[in-house]
Structure formats: C-alpha cells, structure tokens
Design a protein around this motif. Structure first.
Motif, PDB file in Angstrom:
ATOM      1  N   PRO A   1     -10.270  12.867  -4.374  1.00 13.92           N
ATOM      2  CA  PRO A   1      -9.427  11.655  -4.791  1.00 13.92           C
ATOM      3  C   PRO A   1      -9.268  11.274  -6.127  1.00 13.92           C
ATOM      4  CG  PRO A   1     -11.082  10.775  -3.206  1.00 13.92           C
ATOM      5  CD  PRO A   1     -11.183  12.357  -3.286  1.00 13.92           C
ATOM      6  N   LEU A   2     -10.467  11.552  -6.808  1.00 14.73           N
ATOM      7  CA  LEU A   2     -10.575  11.021  -8.315  1.00 14.73           C
ATOM      8  C   LEU A   2      -9.927  11.900  -9.321  1.00 14.73           C
ATOM      9  CD1 LEU A   2     -13.752   9.140  -8.229  1.00 14.73           C
ATOM     10  CD2 LEU A   2     -11.661   7.908  -8.714  1.00 14.73           C
TER      11      LEU A   2
ATOM     12  N   ARG B   1      -6.903  15.679   5.050  1.00 12.93           N
ATOM     13  CA  ARG B   1      -6.734  14.878   6.508  1.00 12.93           C
ATOM     14  C   ARG B   1      -5.880  15.455   7.431  1.00 12.93           C
ATOM     15  NH1 ARG B   1      -6.064   9.177   4.768  1.00 12.93           N
ATOM     16  NH2 ARG B   1      -3.881   9.995   4.659  1.00 12.93           N
TER      17      ARG B   1
ATOM     18  N   LYS C   1       2.947   1.447 -13.579  1.00 12.78           N
ATOM     19  CA  LYS C   1       4.525   1.481 -13.496  1.00 12.78           C
ATOM     20  C   LYS C   1       5.217   0.621 -14.633  1.00 12.78           C
ATOM     21  CE  LYS C   1       3.409   3.543  -9.516  1.00 12.78           C
ATOM     22  NZ  LYS C   1       3.074   3.590  -7.991  1.00 12.78           N
TER      23      LYS C   1
ATOM     24  N   LYS D   1      -6.580   1.339   7.651  1.00  7.45           N
ATOM     25  CA  LYS D   1      -7.696   1.357   6.526  1.00  7.45           C
ATOM     26  C   LYS D   1      -7.517   0.033   5.800  1.00  7.45           C
ATOM     27  CE  LYS D   1      -7.956   4.094   2.090  1.00  7.45           C
ATOM     28  NZ  LYS D   1      -7.403   5.032   1.168  1.00  7.45           N
TER      29      LYS D   1
ATOM     30  N   SER E   1       3.613   9.200   7.544  1.00  3.69           N
ATOM     31  CA  SER E   1       5.020   8.701   8.029  1.00  3.69           C
ATOM     32  C   SER E   1       5.632   8.287   6.840  1.00  3.69           C
ATOM     33  CB  SER E   1       4.934   7.582   9.054  1.00  3.69           C
ATOM     34  OG  SER E   1       3.920   6.614   8.794  1.00  3.69           O
ATOM     35  N   THR E   2       4.819   7.618   5.983  1.00  2.91           N
ATOM     36  CA  THR E   2       5.418   7.004   4.607  1.00  2.91           C
ATOM     37  C   THR E   2       5.790   8.351   3.655  1.00  2.91           C
ATOM     38  OG1 THR E   2       4.160   4.923   4.777  1.00  2.91           O
ATOM     39  CG2 THR E   2       4.826   5.686   2.543  1.00  2.91           C
TER      40      THR E   2
ATOM     41  N   ARG F   1       9.174   9.800   5.122  1.00  5.43           N
ATOM     42  CA  ARG F   1      10.213   8.742   4.554  1.00  5.43           C
ATOM     43  C   ARG F   1      10.635   9.097   3.045  1.00  5.43           C
ATOM     44  NH1 ARG F   1       9.972   3.642   3.018  1.00  5.43           N
ATOM     45  NH2 ARG F   1       7.893   3.341   3.915  1.00  5.43           N
ATOM     46  N   PHE F   2       9.735   9.143   2.345  1.00  6.97           N
ATOM     47  CA  PHE F   2      10.028   9.336   0.626  1.00  6.97           C
ATOM     48  C   PHE F   2      10.611  10.681   0.423  1.00  6.97           C
ATOM     49  CE2 PHE F   2       6.095   6.491  -0.660  1.00  6.97           C
ATOM     50  CZ  PHE F   2       6.877   5.377  -0.273  1.00  6.97           C
TER      51      PHE F   2
ATOM     52  N   ASN G   1      -2.698   9.104  -1.166  1.00 11.65           N
ATOM     53  CA  ASN G   1      -3.588   8.039  -0.519  1.00 11.65           C
ATOM     54  C   ASN G   1      -2.595   7.299   0.517  1.00 11.65           C
ATOM     55  OD1 ASN G   1      -2.275   6.910  -2.620  1.00 11.65           O
ATOM     56  ND2 ASN G   1      -3.698   5.692  -3.308  1.00 11.65           N
ATOM     57  N   LYS G   2      -1.472   8.130   1.021  1.00 15.84           N
ATOM     58  CA  LYS G   2      -0.770   7.359   1.712  1.00 15.84           C
ATOM     59  C   LYS G   2      -0.535   7.975   3.036  1.00 15.84           C
ATOM     60  CE  LYS G   2       0.761   5.141  -1.937  1.00 15.84           C
ATOM     61  NZ  LYS G   2       1.455   5.166  -3.391  1.00 15.84           N
ATOM     62  N   SER G   3       0.313   7.430   4.044  1.00 11.78           N
ATOM     63  CA  SER G   3       0.141   7.882   5.500  1.00 11.78           C
ATOM     64  C   SER G   3       1.227   9.083   5.505  1.00 11.78           C
ATOM     65  CB  SER G   3       0.376   6.974   6.659  1.00 11.78           C
ATOM     66  OG  SER G   3       1.785   6.419   6.340  1.00 11.78           O
TER      67      SER G   3
ATOM     68  N   ARG H   1     -19.485  16.894  -8.102  1.00  9.12           N
ATOM     69  CA  ARG H   1     -20.180  16.167  -6.788  1.00  9.12           C
ATOM     70  C   ARG H   1     -19.112  16.824  -5.709  1.00  9.12           C
ATOM     71  NH1 ARG H   1     -20.687   9.471  -8.227  1.00  9.12           N
ATOM     72  NH2 ARG H   1     -21.591   9.945 -10.038  1.00  9.12           N
TER      73      ARG H   1
ATOM     74  N   THR I   1       0.643  -1.080  -0.095  1.00  7.73           N
ATOM     75  CA  THR I   1      -0.130  -0.077   0.103  1.00  7.73           C
ATOM     76  C   THR I   1       0.779   1.394   0.066  1.00  7.73           C
ATOM     77  OG1 THR I   1      -0.211  -0.333   2.390  1.00  7.73           O
ATOM     78  CG2 THR I   1      -2.021  -0.921   1.096  1.00  7.73           C
TER      79      THR I   1
ATOM     80  N   GLU J   1     -12.354   4.160  -4.446  1.00  7.28           N
ATOM     81  CA  GLU J   1     -13.152   5.095  -3.887  1.00  7.28           C
ATOM     82  C   GLU J   1     -14.476   4.727  -3.426  1.00  7.28           C
ATOM     83  OE1 GLU J   1     -12.421   7.835  -2.829  1.00  7.28           O
ATOM     84  OE2 GLU J   1     -10.416   7.143  -3.318  1.00  7.28           O
TER      85      GLU J   1
ATOM     86  N   VAL K   1       4.166   7.125  -7.124  1.00  7.04           N
ATOM     87  CA  VAL K   1       3.187   7.713  -7.231  1.00  7.04           C
ATOM     88  C   VAL K   1       1.719   7.024  -7.012  1.00  7.04           C
ATOM     89  CG1 VAL K   1       2.788   7.646  -9.844  1.00  7.04           C
ATOM     90  CG2 VAL K   1       2.461   9.712  -8.762  1.00  7.04           C
ATOM     91  N   PRO K   2       0.601   7.518  -6.359  1.00  7.40           N
ATOM     92  CA  PRO K   2       0.444   8.792  -6.000  1.00  7.40           C
ATOM     93  C   PRO K   2       0.891   9.007  -4.393  1.00  7.40           C
ATOM     94  CG  PRO K   2      -1.730   7.719  -6.039  1.00  7.40           C
ATOM     95  CD  PRO K   2      -0.600   6.813  -6.622  1.00  7.40           C
TER      96      PRO K   2
ATOM     97  N   ASP L   1       1.841   0.243   4.241  1.00  9.78           N
ATOM     98  CA  ASP L   1       1.264   1.555   4.766  1.00  9.78           C
ATOM     99  C   ASP L   1      -0.155   1.558   5.292  1.00  9.78           C
ATOM    100  OD1 ASP L   1       1.512   4.307   5.146  1.00  9.78           O
ATOM    101  OD2 ASP L   1       1.115   5.193   3.301  1.00  9.78           O
ATOM    102  N   LEU L   2      -0.899   2.330   5.912  1.00  9.21           N
ATOM    103  CA  LEU L   2      -2.091   2.396   6.394  1.00  9.21           C
ATOM    104  C   LEU L   2      -2.775   1.208   6.681  1.00  9.21           C
ATOM    105  CD1 LEU L   2      -3.256   4.936   3.510  1.00  9.21           C
ATOM    106  CD2 LEU L   2      -2.817   5.462   6.026  1.00  9.21           C
TER     107      LEU L   2
END
Lengths: 273, 273
Positions: free
Chosen positions: B147-148, B124, A47, A249, B50-51, B54-55, B46-48, B169, A39, A155, B42-43, A245-246
């Motif tokens: 997100p989309l 968030r 990729k 979730k 802490s991750t 690190r990146f 939608n990641k935490s 929306r 994740t 989503e 990428v992307p 990750d996460l």
C-alpha cells in the motif's frame, strides 16, 4: 432553533477526525455525536479547494438530515478550504480545527516563531498563517507540508524507523527556523505525537488542535444554550458512525482509538446529498 | 457500430494509467486517445469493490460521451473489481490490465511460482490468482499488497532509501517463496522497476502489464477492424486528457512521462455522470 438535546455532527475525510471526536467525548461525555468519514474519497489533503468545498457541502447536507445542533469540521484541509465559504449558509454553529489551534499556539510561543505541519492542501492554503497574523501580526509562521505522514499512519507504522526517517526530513527545515511551538495541523498527527516530540526536542511545545477544538465547542454550546440535558435519554445510542465506504474497517479502527462505544458503522452514498 | 477513427478511452484513478497510455502511444502511434484520471477520488486501492464499480460506471458513461471505440481500464484495482461486471453492458471492446499480464507471467515462469504485487484492493480481490489458475491450474500464485508504494511514487521518491526499505519489507515475503516471475500489478509500479528488479535479483523476471495490455489492445482492434486510418486527420488534437481535480498538476506529471504531447488537461465533475 436547534434542540439542545440533538447530536453534534463531526466529519473528516476518513478516520483522522476521530481524534477530535475522542476529545469531545472526553470533555462532554453526555453529548450525542454523529460522525461521518468520507472513506470513499479519502484523502482530501492532495485535492483542490474547490473539490474539497463540494465534498464538504454534500457532507453538511447529510448531517442536517440527522438534525445536528452544531457541526465540527474535524479535518484541517476541509477547514482550510471550506469553513469560510460554508459558515454563512448555516443557522447552527460550525467550527473548524484551525482557529482554536492557532489561538493556543499564539498563547504558547515565547519567541514569536510558530511552525505548522499539515497536508499539501492545508499548507498551500496558507490559512494558519493568515489566521495567526490576524490575531497577532508580529508572529513568524513557517508551514511545512508532510504528505507521507497520513499514509504511514493509516498503515499503522506509528513507531517505525521509516516514519522516523520521513518525519525527520520534513521537520529538519522547521528546526532551522528556531520555532518554539509546533501545531499538529492534521488530525492524523496526534497519533505521531511522541515521534514528532522526540525529533523537535523538549524546547518545542506541540499544539494539538483536537483538544483545543473540543474546548472551543464547549464554550460555543454554552454561550448558545445548546449544552444537552445530562439525562437526555439512553446512553446506548449516543454515538452514530457513518462512512462512504468500508464500514467494517472503520469500525475496527474507531474501536481501537475510542473508549469502547463503537457498535456499528453505516455506509451511505454521499454523492447523493 | 464503432467508427475505426474514433479515439480509444483509457482511464485510471489518477496518473498511474499513463504508463499504459504511453505504451499504446508507442505501439500504435496513429491512434487517438481520450484519457481520464479520477484525481478527485484517488486512490482506488484502499476502497471497496462496490465503490470502485460505481466510480468505474460513471467514468465509462463519461467516455461514451466522447464516442470512444474501445476502453482500457488502465488500473489494476478497477480491473480486479469492475471489469467482469461492466463488460456485458457495453457493445465496444473493453480491456483490463490483468489478463494480459497474467498470460505473460504464465509464459515466463519456469518453476511455476508467480508473485503479484499490487494495492490492497487488487490483492484482496484474488483476481490474479483466479485468472492465472483458470489458464493453468498447477501454478502457485503469491500475492502481496504494497500500500505505501503508490504514495511514495506520487511524492516522487523513485530512487530513495525510504522507498528501498519499504519495498524490501514487502518483497522479503515473496523472496521466501522462490518465485521466478513477478507481476507489477499496479500501474504505478513500472516507475519503481529498477528498485524492484534490484531487490528481487536477476533470476526473477518482472512482468509489466502496461506493455502487455497495449499489445492485447492492438490485437483486439485488428480482429474487429477497428485500427484507425494512418491519415485520420490532424495529429495535433490526438490526445485529450480529462481529470476530476487538479488539472495543472496532472498536466505537468503527464508531460514528464509522456513523449511531449500534453497540451492541456480539462477538469470535469465525474459525479454528474
């Protein structure tokens, strides 16, 4: 020599591979499973193959630390890119999701025209076409990348006019090819089965490689004497989930599609493997 | 002490940050730029955090090997998650895209109601709200994750009924809040500026942090005596592009939005940094 009571390793770029884990749980309820979802680097479908091979090798090294007796690449992109490269490095069975789906599609088609939907990576690799033609060279294979379906599923827009519209655009090209069999070539797509089925019409048979892969795994384990003892210890700790990750979730998504055994998910740094 | 004729480092999870690089090129045409896009992971949205931290640290270590004189985090998610954590480790200026956008939004609003659209990670984190309230605590901030929109932009559906429907929306909630200023809080969104502008109507001012960030960078470089000499060498090698995957795809995207200087993109393994 692998221990028959060791777990089966299953991995995917994220949550999609849970549709494969679910089939293994249904068909072999006594087997233990270690699942890994990448994740932190999801998705894989957009990729390059060299990057996906590198990620796959890291995940296999992690799964080997969990003493797995077999590995299932529950991701079409990783199967397409990496299976042939990594299978010679291992002395335990490793399966992808492509061969079983391809074989079933060939058994299903009557007019010899098969469609494949998948990510950019899977379709660009041409692997379904190659595998199918190795089995039966007179089959006509049409692949169609559907890059937006994964984010739409993630989503939660499983029954939504936008998903219908996007799916309809992707599938219209396949309808013009008069296919009678369509492979859901991405582990997210079984969650859109009713939408795809309605758009393609009743004359097109949908093939779900998750189901077929679990069947193939069972056969491989039987052949190699690796089916577990039915009483191989506590059923409480049968399923272990790891992600990059996460974790929370993931746990809630997994709990929503699996039959209730998701206690917790642990996070690891996959780049260290 | 940094050399004023060294390049500026700019990075993003992928191609979105090119909208920031483009503004820097427009406003400071003599400056050299080293751009990094983390296309293997990428992307980020939608990641935490802490991750993402690190990146970000890996990317900063890479940019330091290129002797950059300043760094721009051209990604809202990475700015939201990582800027405060990493800025103390560095002895060169590092800027995110959030402060400049927040400041401009405050200057623009008349009724004190500001909307923010961004990724899950950015919204968030609550960073825009926190930064804006630090500057002026009576402002009402409403954030909305979209997100989309990133996958829709990456598929090139910039002017499309599906993008309209999804954006409509997301934005309907903000319309109900009577905001008069909307921050495009993701570096992909300036590419949807006309759609967002039409949906929000002429009474809502759109703020593009890419433009504001380039202005802020110029000011910081001036203050620290780091503006380059206008004749600091060949203009042929002024811009260097690096990615962690799919260099060719990046080159063609970059060439389509930048004013023509994209010669080649080099791929590196960012996990080694």
């Amino acid at each position: 020599m692998a221990d028959r009571n060791s777990p089966i390793g299953v991995f995917d770029s994220g949550v999609g591979g849970l549709t494969v884990a679910r089939e293994i749980m249904r068909q072999m309820p006594d087997e233990k499973i270690v699942y890994f979802g990448d994740t932190a680097r999801v998705p894989y479908g957009n990729k390059s193959c060299s990057t996906v091979i590198r990620f796959t090798r890291q995940i296999i090294r992690f799964l080997m630390t969990q003493d797995v007796k077999a590995i299932v690449i529950a991701c079409n992109t990783a199967t397409a890119c990496a299976l042939e490269t990594v299978e010679n490095d291992l002395d335990i069975p490793i399966l992808g999701v492509i061969h079983a789906g391809a074989r079933t599609a060939i058994e299903s088609t009557k007019n010899g025209k098969i469609g494949i939907i998948g990510t950019e990576g899977t379709i660009r690799s041409g692997v379904y076409s190659r595998v199918i033609k190795e089995m039966r060279e007179d089959i006509e294979v049409t692949g169609k990348p559907c890059p937006l379906l994964v984010p739409l599923v993630e989503e939660g827009l499983l029954h939504d006019s936008v998903t219908d519209e996007i799916a309809s655009r992707y599938l219209s090209e396949l309808k013009g090819k008069y296919i009678d069999t369509l492979v859901l070539g991405c582990t997210h797509y079984p969650l859109l089965r009713s939408t795809v089925g309605r758009l393609m019409g009743p004359e097109v048979t949908l093939v779900n490689p998750a189901y077929e892969t679990a069947l193939e795994l069972k056969q491989v384990l039987e052949e190699q004497g690796l089916i577990c003892d039915p009483d191989n210890g506590s059923s409480i700790d049968k399923y272990h989930f790891y992600v990059s990750d996460l974790a929370e979730k993931f746990t809630s998504f997994a709990a929503s599609i699996l039959p209730g055994q998701v206690k917790e998910t642990r996070q690891i740094n996959i780049e260290e493997f």
